[in-house]
Write a protein that holds these residues in place. Structure first.
Motif, PDB file in Angstrom:
ATOM      1  N   LEU A  40      15.552  45.180 -21.078  1.00 36.37           N
ATOM      2  CA  LEU A  40      16.867  44.485 -20.917  1.00 36.37           C
ATOM      3  C   LEU A  40      18.064  44.721 -21.519  1.00 36.37           C
ATOM      4  N   LEU A  41      19.211  45.065 -20.844  1.00 41.57           N
ATOM      5  CA  LEU A  41      20.598  45.713 -21.230  1.00 41.57           C
ATOM      6  C   LEU A  41      21.445  44.670 -21.233  1.00 41.57           C
ATOM      7  N   LYS A  42      22.177  44.005 -22.015  1.00 46.40           N
ATOM      8  CA  LYS A  42      23.175  43.020 -21.968  1.00 46.40           C
ATOM      9  C   LYS A  42      24.491  43.190 -22.565  1.00 46.40           C
ATOM     10  N   GLY A  43      25.603  42.953 -21.923  1.00 45.69           N
ATOM     11  CA  GLY A  43      26.740  42.926 -22.634  1.00 45.69           C
ATOM     12  C   GLY A  43      27.278  41.710 -22.862  1.00 45.69           C
ATOM     13  N   THR A  44      28.252  41.599 -24.224  1.00 41.80           N
ATOM     14  CA  THR A  44      28.786  40.522 -24.463  1.00 41.80           C
ATOM     15  C   THR A  44      29.873  40.475 -25.359  1.00 41.80           C
ATOM     16  N   VAL A  45      30.791  39.515 -25.120  1.00 47.12           N
ATOM     17  CA  VAL A  45      31.878  39.455 -25.957  1.00 47.12           C
ATOM     18  C   VAL A  45      32.099  37.941 -26.324  1.00 47.12           C
ATOM     19  N   LEU A  46      32.387  37.791 -27.519  1.00 48.06           N
ATOM     20  CA  LEU A  46      32.828  36.332 -27.905  1.00 48.06           C
ATOM     21  C   LEU A  46      34.136  35.674 -27.211  1.00 48.06           C
ATOM     22  N   ARG A  47      35.058  36.695 -27.333  1.00 54.26           N
ATOM     23  CA  ARG A  47      36.690  36.200 -26.947  1.00 54.26           C
ATOM     24  C   ARG A  47      36.344  35.882 -25.374  1.00 54.26           C
ATOM     25  N   ALA A  48      37.402  34.730 -25.383  1.00 54.78           N
ATOM     26  CA  ALA A  48      37.691  34.314 -23.799  1.00 54.78           C
ATOM     27  C   ALA A  48      36.485  33.663 -23.258  1.00 54.78           C
ATOM     28  N   ARG A  49      35.594  33.119 -24.132  1.00 54.65           N
ATOM     29  CA  ARG A  49      34.424  32.203 -23.838  1.00 54.65           C
ATOM     30  C   ARG A  49      35.239  30.648 -23.604  1.00 54.65           C
ATOM     31  N   PRO A  50      34.492  30.150 -22.520  1.00 55.57           N
ATOM     32  CA  PRO A  50      34.970  28.436 -22.199  1.00 55.57           C
ATOM     33  C   PRO A  50      34.764  27.673 -23.462  1.00 55.57           C
ATOM     34  N   LEU A  51      35.521  26.528 -23.528  1.00 54.58           N
ATOM     35  CA  LEU A  51      35.435  25.699 -24.540  1.00 54.58           C
ATOM     36  C   LEU A  51      33.965  25.411 -25.126  1.00 54.58           C
ATOM     37  N   GLU A  52      33.233  24.982 -24.256  1.00 53.98           N
ATOM     38  CA  GLU A  52      31.785  24.486 -24.641  1.00 53.98           C
ATOM     39  C   GLU A  52      31.043  25.738 -25.200  1.00 53.98           C
ATOM     40  N   GLU A  53      31.233  26.714 -24.938  1.00 53.03           N
ATOM     41  CA  GLU A  53      30.767  27.927 -25.546  1.00 53.03           C
ATOM     42  C   GLU A  53      31.329  28.272 -26.886  1.00 53.03           C
ATOM     43  N   ARG A  54      32.573  27.950 -27.134  1.00 52.02           N
ATOM     44  CA  ARG A  54      33.447  28.370 -28.430  1.00 52.02           C
ATOM     45  C   ARG A  54      32.784  27.132 -29.208  1.00 52.02           C
ATOM     46  N   ILE A  55      32.694  25.879 -28.717  1.00 50.56           N
ATOM     47  CA  ILE A  55      31.957  24.989 -29.637  1.00 50.56           C
ATOM     48  C   ILE A  55      30.668  25.186 -30.096  1.00 50.56           C
TER      49      ILE A  55
ATOM     50  N   GLU B 180      27.915  49.208  -7.705  1.00 52.85           N
ATOM     51  CA  GLU B 180      28.266  48.170  -6.808  1.00 52.85           C
ATOM     52  C   GLU B 180      27.612  46.799  -7.314  1.00 52.85           C
ATOM     53  N   ASN B 181      26.363  46.800  -7.899  1.00 56.44           N
ATOM     54  CA  ASN B 181      25.860  45.566  -8.392  1.00 56.44           C
ATOM     55  C   ASN B 181      26.778  45.029  -9.375  1.00 56.44           C
ATOM     56  N   LEU B 182      27.241  45.758 -10.273  1.00 59.49           N
ATOM     57  CA  LEU B 182      28.159  45.324 -11.364  1.00 59.49           C
ATOM     58  C   LEU B 182      29.562  44.588 -10.830  1.00 59.49           C
ATOM     59  N   ARG B 183      30.134  45.184  -9.817  1.00 57.30           N
ATOM     60  CA  ARG B 183      31.307  44.692  -9.089  1.00 57.30           C
ATOM     61  C   ARG B 183      30.834  43.274  -8.409  1.00 57.30           C
ATOM     62  N   ALA B 184      29.618  43.344  -7.593  1.00 60.74           N
ATOM     63  CA  ALA B 184      29.139  42.204  -6.908  1.00 60.74           C
ATOM     64  C   ALA B 184      28.644  41.120  -7.770  1.00 60.74           C
ATOM     65  N   ALA B 185      28.637  41.273  -9.064  1.00 59.42           N
ATOM     66  CA  ALA B 185      27.862  40.138  -9.844  1.00 59.42           C
ATOM     67  C   ALA B 185      29.013  39.066 -10.179  1.00 59.42           C
ATOM     68  N   ALA B 186      28.614  37.931 -10.358  1.00 62.62           N
ATOM     69  CA  ALA B 186      29.441  36.824 -10.934  1.00 62.62           C
ATOM     70  C   ALA B 186      29.587  37.446 -12.564  1.00 62.62           C
ATOM     71  N   HIS B 187      30.633  36.438 -13.053  1.00 65.01           N
ATOM     72  CA  HIS B 187      30.568  36.412 -14.687  1.00 65.01           C
ATOM     73  C   HIS B 187      29.331  35.753 -15.201  1.00 65.01           C
ATOM     74  N   CYS B 188      28.575  36.613 -16.213  1.00 61.39           N
ATOM     75  CA  CYS B 188      27.494  36.169 -16.629  1.00 61.39           C
ATOM     76  C   CYS B 188      26.449  36.287 -15.724  1.00 61.39           C
ATOM     77  N   GLY B 189      26.527  37.249 -14.759  1.00 63.73           N
ATOM     78  CA  GLY B 189      25.545  37.363 -13.798  1.00 63.73           C
ATOM     79  C   GLY B 189      24.269  38.299 -14.439  1.00 63.73           C
ATOM     80  N   ARG B 190      23.100  38.032 -13.571  1.00 65.79           N
ATOM     81  CA  ARG B 190      22.048  38.649 -14.000  1.00 65.79           C
ATOM     82  C   ARG B 190      21.606  39.595 -13.216  1.00 65.79           C
ATOM     83  N   ILE B 191      21.283  40.982 -13.096  1.00 66.62           N
ATOM     84  CA  ILE B 191      21.035  41.823 -12.212  1.00 66.62           C
ATOM     85  C   ILE B 191      19.576  42.257 -12.771  1.00 66.62           C
ATOM     86  N   VAL B 192      18.473  42.054 -11.903  1.00 71.66           N
ATOM     87  CA  VAL B 192      17.327  42.454 -12.073  1.00 71.66           C
ATOM     88  C   VAL B 192      16.768  43.807 -11.169  1.00 71.66           C
TER      89      VAL B 192
END
Lengths: 327, 327
Positions: B259-274, A224-236
């Motif tokens: 720390l566990l982080k997911g990331t994709v390059l695609r579909a980032r907003p313009l400022e991040e593509r720059i 549910e945390n993953l669903r409740a998080a915003a884009h680029c959200g940080r879950i601690v």
């Protein structure tokens, strides 16, 4: 001195008040005459035998935070002076009349805080600030979701969020705790049943989700945390009351570019323990003095009644902290 | 112009060479005459109908990175000048003779890189640098574990790790790829069978585990990543070849403060593509010019043979990148 000892792993009844040798400060340490010590969930785990103390701490005396007065200095220590009122996070040994700590791993008690209130501060407020601000990067204007909002960490996180200009949304499993959290500045309360809250969080944030989530629950709250998080959200994640395993949707982690981080205060190396107390002194102290933060103390009991405090915490009866006094 | 179009979702055979209208640069954009375009796993997913292009990109022409020459400027654009050799990450449309991009979302091709080599750089090296250094915080002297070390991102990450003074450890499912990666500076190769590698990583790091893990595999590699990570390790997930779900041990996440982080390059907003292209120009360009990095190109095919390139990538036959040329 008097101290509470864990006779053997078990229920609250294994906590017994005993006479033990008063510790002497080693080189680089000071001794604190403890006036009040607060109770933490980690103490309950330690009592059950599931969370051993760090090697350099007393092994059988629980207690992770104390408030009191410096009463002796170890070799090479000139500051803080004997008589200074201080509070500290310790590796163990807090349920006692005296405890020794490194001379830099403590902080002065802010103006206007009594000893009982002060004992309720270190673990909860440093954990909340560290998780939410230093690790989660919460900024002014952002929405933060705080689970178990009636807990010590929850009540601290709510107030810190307000103090830095963020908007706290909280969950609890009883409506009463949500009402009380609103008095601390909680913007929106969610009464959780069956570990469901993501839809309510999305509704409360205009569909965006929470920028930061401070999770003291774990287990079934994870998906549910993953669903409740915003884009680029940080879950601690700082606690695991509901279990230590979760099914993680890596696709969602990537797509939303989420950060998931686990953290504990205990057993950190000395330089990080010093840094934690600098947070207390530099970031939190002024907010207490300005009355923007206040510790939430549910009950105060004499040290001899530690077992009753443990029972109350296990039942999740309390709102805020349980404090033991030596006086 | 000639372009490769996805006729309908399906296998490599749905890729067809067609004539389409040459795009004109809009205000703020430039048009690039594409000399070479590289193939990415995301193109295969898009072809299967599982990964739609961003709204502002061509919907049915795959291709996420190109190298070529600026040949027309949109309204308001004075730089880069027509004739400048550039490479760029694009939202789609790379498998074509021309593509339009924002005038700041590109970078000059470093001295000494040919067009085919240049096309093999942007996605792999920016993904690797972003994941490993900017998000994972890899520092000199640290051990980094790189999965799928023979992939485009894997070969890039290996070289970047060496260039910044870190120590790359890599996994692959064929011994041959590990041998070839050693020529790029891989310090230790682990031949993975049954998704087991944590014990080998711990052995290769003196029992410490890896400070950073760059994971292009996901799925069953997840639990092993947690075991293979050092205390306070950072696991950055950039791909999910082995599946999008994993069982996460939150207890270990907390205890090791991971720390566990997911990331994709695609579909980032313009400022991040720059920003991504600034990484190419500022951080990576000088390392290519100094010959500390070199793109690894497995095969070069004419644009018309895009289907064959997709087949080869799906079979994981290649070491490094597959590049298509328009010439």
């Amino acid at each position: 001195m008097k101290a509470i000892r864990i006779r053997e792993p078990g229920g609250p009844e294994v906590l017994e008040l005993v006479d033990v040798e008063t510790p002497s400060p080693r080189a680089g340490e000071v001794r604190i005459r403890v006036v009040a010590a607060a109770v933490n969930r980690a103490d309950l785990l330690q009592r059950l035998g599931a969370y051993p103390a760090p090697k350099d701490a007393p092994q059988d005396i629980p207690g992770l935070e104390v408030a009191g007065v410096v009463d002796a200095l170890g070799e090479g220590v000139s500051s803080p002076a004997v008589g200074t009122r201080v509070y500290a996070i310790v590796g163990g040994g807090g349920y006692a009349e005296y405890v020794t700590v490194h001379a830099r791993a403590l902080a002065p008690i802010p103006e206007g805080l009594g000893d009982v209130e002060a004992a309720a501060v270190p673990e909860a407020f440093v954990t909340a600030y560290d998780a939410m601000v230093l690790q989660g990067g919460l900024e002014a204007g952002e929405d933060v979701l705080i689970h178990a909002v009636g807990s010590g960490v929850g009540t601290a996180a709510t107030q810190i969020a307000v103090a830095i200009g963020a908007r706290p949304i909280g969950t609890a499993r009883t409506a009463d705790k949500l009402e009380r959290a609103k008095e601390l500045g909680l913007a929106h309360g969610i009464h959780v049943q069956n570990a469901q809250f993501a839809d309510a969080v999305r509704a409360a944030t205009g569909g965006q989700g929470a920028a930061v989530i401070v999770d003291l629950v774990g287990g079934s709250y994870g998906p549910e945390n993953l669903r409740a998080a915003a884009h680029c959200g940080r879950i601690v994640v700082v606690g695991l009351v509901a279990g230590r395993s979760m099914e993680l949707d890596l696709g969602l982690l990537l797509q939303k570019r989420l950060l998931l981080k686990g953290t504990v205060l205990r057993a950190r190396p000395l330089e990080e323990r010093i840094a934690a107390h600098q947070v207390l002194a530099r970031n939190l102290g002024p907010l207490f003095t300005a009355n923007k933060l206040r510790p939430v103390v549910d009950r105060v009991l004499p040290l001899a009644e530690a077992a009753e405090a443990h029972r109350a915490m296990a039942e999740s009866e309390s709102f805020g902290k349980l404090v033991l006094t030596t006086g």
